[in-house]
Design a protein around this motif. Structure first.
Motif: not given
Length: 283
Positions: A196-207
């Motif tokens: 989940m943290i890795e997902w958040g890591n990438h989507w914080a940039n991807g959004i």
């Protein structure tokens, strides 16, 4: 010693990535990502990434990824086909009762499924103040006579129902009203445990790649219920606008990396196209 371990892992990845073949493209990207997140980079995303690799995480993912001042409840109601109109009329009255009886529950959005699981209604509730407010609303809902009578009538119209308690990703925009009329897409992901943290890591940039038409409505992850569930809610004028908006994202450098890094984290995913109910705040 942690740094030595990291370098050893990086050397192993470099050897694998040097071998020919398209399957090693993702390894090359991982090396590039790791190299860009060295000591001295104090960004929020870097802290998450370094914590995950070098040191044990000493804070919950909920605290790292969300602001805990509010919790959300996502409800899925499978309605008997012949009862949908009566169900919607009754639920509209229920929403008014929730306001009138001072439960503190706020309906954020309400829809029926247009494409996906047919004869399904989906409701998103917000509880400002977090779990104390959620508990307050639950006590009233379970003990008030009017709500008891409502449940007796409603349950006769349902085939099944389920819910989850969610937290909002802090890097997603706050839910805000839109000019009517819109369709909505609820994309549901089940992640591999521990990612989940890795997902958040990438989507914080991807959004940032997915806001050209203000299509990003809300992003959430489960706190109680089926764990490692993620929900992304998008809004579009119609299906053609959805198609063009998604194609535009692929023309932006960097979006392909977000997809490449996050797809391996997913165990299952699905998409529903939703239309708002007459009483939904999001139209």
């Amino acid at each position: 010693m942690a740094g030595i371990g990291f370098l050893a892992k990086k050397s192993c990845l470099a050897f694998c990535a040097s071998q020919a073949g398209p399957a090693n493209l993702l390894l090359s990207r991982l090396i590039s990502s790791s190299s860009s997140l060295q000591a001295g980079d104090d960004s929020w995303m870097s802290k998450l990434f370094v914590r995950r690799i070098d040191t044990p995480v000493k804070e919950s993912q909920s605290k790292l990824l969300s602001e805990l001042d509010s919790v959300y409840e996502l409800q899925f109601h499978s309605v008997k086909p012949e009862c949908m109109e009566g169900y919607l009329n009754g639920f509209g009255t229920f929403v008014e009762m929730m306001k009138r009886k001072d439960t503190g529950a706020e309906l954020a959005g309400s829809w029926t499924v247009e494409i996906g699981d047919q004869d399904e209604a989906i409701h998103l509730w917000k509880y400002k103040g977090g779990y104390p407010q959620f508990n307050h609303a639950t006590v009233i809902y379970r003990t008030d006579k009017d709500f008891i009578n409502f449940r007796i009538d409603r349950n006769k119209m349902l085939r099944s129902r389920r819910n989850q308690v969610l937290l909002r990703f802090s890097f997603w925009p706050l839910i805000r009203s839109r000019e009517p009329r819109n369709i909505y897409e609820l994309r549901s992901y089940t992640l591999k445990p521990g990612t989940m943290i890795e997902w958040g890591n990438h989507w914080a940039n991807g959004i940032k790649y997915r806001q050209s038409n203000e299509e990003a409505i809300g992003g959430f992850f489960s706190h109680i219920g089926e764990l490692y569930s993620v929900y992304h809610l998008w809004g579009y004028k119609d299906l053609q606008t959805r198609k063009l908006t998604r194609e535009t994202a692929w023309s932006k450098p960097g979006w392909d990396d977000v997809v490449a890094y996050t797809v391996p984290l997913i165990r299952h995913m699905s998409s529903r196209i939703l239309v708002p109910t007459p009483f939904s705040p999001l139209q």
